[in-house]
Motif scaffolding. Structure first.
Motif, PDB file in Angstrom:
ATOM      1  N   TYR A  14       0.840  -1.194   0.000  1.00  8.60           N
ATOM      2  CA  TYR A  14       0.000   0.000   0.000  1.00  8.60           C
ATOM      3  C   TYR A  14       0.881   1.253   0.000  1.00  8.60           C
ATOM      4  N   GLN A  15       0.224   2.391  -0.083  1.00  9.88           N
ATOM      5  CA  GLN A  15       0.967   3.654  -0.138  1.00  9.88           C
ATOM      6  C   GLN A  15       1.982   3.777   0.987  1.00  9.88           C
ATOM      7  N   LYS A  16       1.567   3.401   2.192  1.00 12.21           N
ATOM      8  CA  LYS A  16       2.440   3.589   3.351  1.00 12.21           C
ATOM      9  C   LYS A  16       3.679   2.695   3.303  1.00 12.21           C
ATOM     10  N   HIS A  17       3.695   1.701   2.390  1.00 12.76           N
ATOM     11  CA  HIS A  17       4.846   0.803   2.292  1.00 12.76           C
ATOM     12  C   HIS A  17       5.918   1.325   1.348  1.00 12.76           C
ATOM     13  N   PHE A  18       5.594   2.383   0.568  1.00 18.04           N
ATOM     14  CA  PHE A  18       6.531   2.862  -0.433  1.00 18.04           C
ATOM     15  C   PHE A  18       7.835   3.306   0.219  1.00 18.04           C
ATOM     16  N   GLU A  19       8.947   2.772  -0.289  1.00 23.36           N
ATOM     17  CA  GLU A  19      10.298   3.068   0.190  1.00 23.36           C
ATOM     18  C   GLU A  19      10.519   2.654   1.646  1.00 23.36           C
ATOM     19  N   LYS A  20       9.596   1.888   2.213  1.00 26.39           N
ATOM     20  CA  LYS A  20       9.821   1.295   3.532  1.00 26.39           C
ATOM     21  C   LYS A  20       9.905  -0.218   3.402  1.00 26.39           C
ATOM     22  N   LYS A  21       8.922  -0.793   2.712  1.00 27.38           N
ATOM     23  CA  LYS A  21       8.953  -2.233   2.454  1.00 27.38           C
ATOM     24  C   LYS A  21       8.946  -2.543   0.962  1.00 27.38           C
ATOM     25  N   PHE A  22       8.639  -1.527   0.172  1.00 30.81           N
ATOM     26  CA  PHE A  22       8.592  -1.687  -1.278  1.00 30.81           C
ATOM     27  C   PHE A  22       9.523  -0.659  -1.905  1.00 30.81           C
ATOM     28  N   PHE A  23      10.524  -1.131  -2.635  1.00 34.16           N
ATOM     29  CA  PHE A  23      11.509  -0.230  -3.250  1.00 34.16           C
ATOM     30  C   PHE A  23      11.421  -0.343  -4.760  1.00 34.16           C
ATOM     31  N   SER A  24      11.474   0.801  -5.446  1.00 38.09           N
ATOM     32  CA  SER A  24      11.428   0.772  -6.907  1.00 38.09           C
ATOM     33  C   SER A  24      12.168   1.971  -7.481  1.00 38.09           C
ATOM     34  N   GLU A  25      13.313   1.693  -8.092  1.00 37.00           N
ATOM     35  CA  GLU A  25      14.059   2.753  -8.766  1.00 37.00           C
ATOM     36  C   GLU A  25      13.257   3.321  -9.928  1.00 37.00           C
ATOM     37  N   LYS A  26      12.468   2.454 -10.573  1.00 39.88           N
ATOM     38  CA  LYS A  26      11.648   2.912 -11.700  1.00 39.88           C
ATOM     39  C   LYS A  26      10.615   3.933 -11.230  1.00 39.88           C
ATOM     40  N   THR A  27      10.014   3.671 -10.074  1.00 34.95           N
ATOM     41  CA  THR A  27       9.033   4.622  -9.540  1.00 34.95           C
ATOM     42  C   THR A  27       9.686   5.960  -9.233  1.00 34.95           C
ATOM     43  N   ASN A  28      10.811   5.921  -8.525  1.00 35.55           N
ATOM     44  CA  ASN A  28      11.508   7.165  -8.197  1.00 35.55           C
ATOM     45  C   ASN A  28      11.928   7.914  -9.457  1.00 35.55           C
ATOM     46  N   GLY A  29      12.342   7.167 -10.470  1.00 29.04           N
ATOM     47  CA  GLY A  29      12.747   7.803 -11.721  1.00 29.04           C
ATOM     48  C   GLY A  29      11.607   8.525 -12.399  1.00 29.04           C
ATOM     49  N   ILE A  30      10.436   7.902 -12.441  1.00 31.64           N
ATOM     50  CA  ILE A  30       9.312   8.543 -13.121  1.00 31.64           C
ATOM     51  C   ILE A  30       8.779   9.727 -12.318  1.00 31.64           C
ATOM     52  N   LEU A  31       8.896   9.668 -10.977  1.00 36.73           N
ATOM     53  CA  LEU A  31       8.496  10.821 -10.162  1.00 36.73           C
ATOM     54  C   LEU A  31       9.392  12.022 -10.460  1.00 36.73           C
ATOM     55  N   CYS A  32      10.695  11.785 -10.532  1.00 36.62           N
ATOM     56  CA  CYS A  32      11.637  12.881 -10.818  1.00 36.62           C
ATOM     57  C   CYS A  32      11.434  13.425 -12.234  1.00 36.62           C
ATOM     58  N   LYS A  33      11.228  12.528 -13.183  1.00 39.39           N
ATOM     59  CA  LYS A  33      11.013  12.943 -14.582  1.00 39.39           C
ATOM     60  C   LYS A  33       9.744  13.799 -14.696  1.00 39.39           C
ATOM     61  N   THR A  34       8.694  13.379 -14.027  1.00 39.97           N
ATOM     62  CA  THR A  34       7.442  14.139 -14.055  1.00 39.97           C
ATOM     63  C   THR A  34       7.626  15.516 -13.428  1.00 39.97           C
ATOM     64  N   PHE A  35       8.394  15.571 -12.352  1.00 41.32           N
ATOM     65  CA  PHE A  35       8.683  16.856 -11.706  1.00 41.32           C
ATOM     66  C   PHE A  35       9.392  17.795 -12.678  1.00 41.32           C
ATOM     67  N   PHE A  36      10.450  17.326 -13.344  1.00 41.73           N
ATOM     68  CA  PHE A  36      11.204  18.170 -14.271  1.00 41.73           C
ATOM     69  C   PHE A  36      10.333  18.665 -15.427  1.00 41.73           C
ATOM     70  N   GLU A  37       9.463  17.804 -15.918  1.00 37.53           N
ATOM     71  CA  GLU A  37       8.662  18.158 -17.096  1.00 37.53           C
ATOM     72  C   GLU A  37       7.539  19.133 -16.775  1.00 37.53           C
ATOM     73  N   ASN A  38       7.127  19.211 -15.516  1.00 35.75           N
ATOM     74  CA  ASN A  38       5.935  19.994 -15.194  1.00 35.75           C
ATOM     75  C   ASN A  38       6.133  21.059 -14.124  1.00 35.75           C
ATOM     76  N   ALA A  39       7.321  21.180 -13.565  1.00 34.95           N
ATOM     77  CA  ALA A  39       7.559  22.172 -12.517  1.00 34.95           C
ATOM     78  C   ALA A  39       7.404  23.591 -13.055  1.00 34.95           C
ATOM     79  N   ILE A  40       6.908  24.480 -12.220  1.00 30.70           N
ATOM     80  CA  ILE A  40       6.833  25.898 -12.585  1.00 30.70           C
ATOM     81  C   ILE A  40       8.251  26.451 -12.693  1.00 30.70           C
ATOM     82  N   ARG A  41       8.496  27.235 -13.730  1.00 26.41           N
ATOM     83  CA  ARG A  41       9.812  27.831 -13.946  1.00 26.41           C
ATOM     84  C   ARG A  41       9.885  29.210 -13.288  1.00 26.41           C
ATOM     85  N   ASP A  42      11.097  29.586 -12.927  1.00 28.96           N
ATOM     86  CA  ASP A  42      11.328  30.935 -12.430  1.00 28.96           C
ATOM     87  C   ASP A  42      10.932  31.926 -13.524  1.00 28.96           C
ATOM     88  N   PRO A  43      10.105  32.935 -13.225  1.00 31.54           N
ATOM     89  CA  PRO A  43       9.591  33.825 -14.279  1.00 31.54           C
ATOM     90  C   PRO A  43      10.654  34.702 -14.928  1.00 31.54           C
TER      91      PRO A  43
END
Length: 420
Positions: A14-43
């Motif tokens: 479940y959600q509460k197990h993420f990075e405590k009992k369930f590890f996934s480099e693929k998940t962390n990678g897609i979270l970071c990629k999504t952040f870079f693609e959609n983050a607000i830029r400095d104006p």
């Protein structure tokens, strides 16, 4: 997963197990990629806006920091030296100073994206809980939840990091003149990878009464340990299921409205506040609340947070909260309604003729609510009206003697702080 007999069996995480009992480099990678693609830029510099990312653990924060720096190096060559993102957790030496330098816009120096622009070179602080409460960094544009949150207090504190107003400013000398570029911070973005908003809007039980644990140890034979399961590391591709972006409505989030309700109940149930109120000593009630109810763990109540929670478009006064809690008023009046009331008072006293009333109304409201207009009138720098959208020089001339009467009245009788 294979069990002890070598047979495949299903394990549910479940959600509460993420990075405590369930590890996934693929998940962390897609979270970071999504952040870079959609983050607000400095104006002004167009780089990734200053951001705080909240992780599950210190180990998780270390992984995310490394991934972010790898991404940054590939997307922005030679702009960062593994310092695009910095881990700010308790095991990192000088972590507290890192957070201070980040707020002061000099963490690892200044940005290389715009020469002379006073913004931090490091764009992202990756933390677990250090920057959750009591941290003030006005130019934060992105908050990223790379962990689930189940505490409403934690969620309010975290998203509160992004709500401060800020003016981005860049000065440069061009052609012998100092040019100034300004952009107001109009919004911030919250990356919610674990449906935190949905949880607190639709699923969290705000009315649940939690039972206290027994005061004495039980008689059972258990040793109090948790259930141990094997940690699982995913090797399967883990694509983002979908990306959805939405704006928070004008009514705000349910969790913010509940935050105010919680404070109002606290005030009503406090015997000292009630006693001061019933005696008519509002000032004493205010002083007691400031000393005993504000900025205390776990809720960290404050006037600024309460104003935001009720979505009021003006400054909220503590006496108003006390009056509403005990039934003295039934609601908080918005800025426009209070402005109309002040205008009605002025008209009833000075009784202007009908030919001037429309211009008087416009000037009165503009003078009360606009700092620039007040500054222009007080300094008599009327040439500045040429670029002001609310008042023109012609409007000022048409007011005749009222352009002097109204400012004097406002100074004597109107509390300008109410309309900030």
């Amino acid at each position: 997963m294979e069990n002890e007999e070598g047979e495949l069996e299903e394990k549910i995480f479940y959600q509460k197990h993420f990075e405590k009992k369930f590890f996934s480099e693929k998940t962390n990678g897609i979270l970071c990629k999504t952040f870079f693609e959609n983050a607000i830029r400095d104006p002004l510099s167009n780089e990734i806006g200053k951001s705080i990312i909240f992780c599950v653990s210190q180990n998780h924060a270390s992984k995310i920091t490394q991934l972010l720096n790898i991404f940054a190096d590939s997307l922005f060559p030679e702009k960062y030296n593994s310092d695009f993102a910095i881990q700010v957790t308790s095991i990192i030496p000088d972590a507290q100073q890192f957070s201070i330098s980040f707020a002061n816009n000099n963490l690892n120096g200044h940005t290389r994206m715009l020469e002379g622009y006073l913004s931090s070179k490091t764009r992202v602080c990756v933390t677990v809980g250090m920057m959750t409460t009591g941290y003030d960094c006005e130019d934060i544009l992105n908050l990223c939840l790379m962990r689930p949150i189940f505490s409403p207090t934690d969620f309010i504190q975290i998203k509160g990091r992004g709500t401060r107003k800020y003016t981005f400013l860049y000065k440069i000398k061009e052609g012998g003149h100092m040019e100034e570029y300004k952009e107001e911070k109009g919004t911030f973005k919250l990356f919610d990878f674990f449906a935190t908003c949905e949880y607190f809007e639709e699923k969290f039980n705000y009315d649940e009464v939690l039972e206290l644990p027994p005061t004495q140890a039980g008689t059972g034979g258990g040793d109090g340990g948790g259930i141990n399961i094997d940690e699982f590391e995913s090797i399967k591709p883990d694509p983002l299921a979908y990306y959805f972006e939405s704006r928070v409505s004008l009514h705000g989030m349910k969790i913010d409205r509940k935050f105010y309700d919680q404070f109002e109940e606290t005030v009503k149930n406090d015997d000292t506040v009630r006693e001061h109120y019933e005696r008519g000593n509002i000032k004493a009630a205010e002083e007691y609340i400031r000393e005993n109810l504000f900025d205390k763990p776990e809720e960290f109540f404050s006037l600024d947070k309460l104003r935001k929670s009720v979505q009021l478009d003006r400054r909220l006064w503590l006496w108003e909260i006390i009056e509403k809690a005990f039934g003295g008023i039934d609601r908080f009046k918005p800025k426009e309604e209070l402005l109309d009331e002040e205008l009605d008072k002025f008209v009833s006293i000075h009784k202007p003729d009908a030919s001037h009333i429309s211009r008087i109304m416009d000037f009165f409201k503009a003078y009360v609510t606009d700092n620039d207009i007040r500054d222009i009138i007080e300094k008599k720098e009327y040439n500045r009206l040429a670029t002001n959208p609310k008042l023109t020089i012609a409007d000022l001339k048409d007011l005749e003697e009222w352009r002097d009467v109204i400012p004097e009245y406002v100074k004597d009788y109107v509390s300008l702080n109410t309309f900030l």
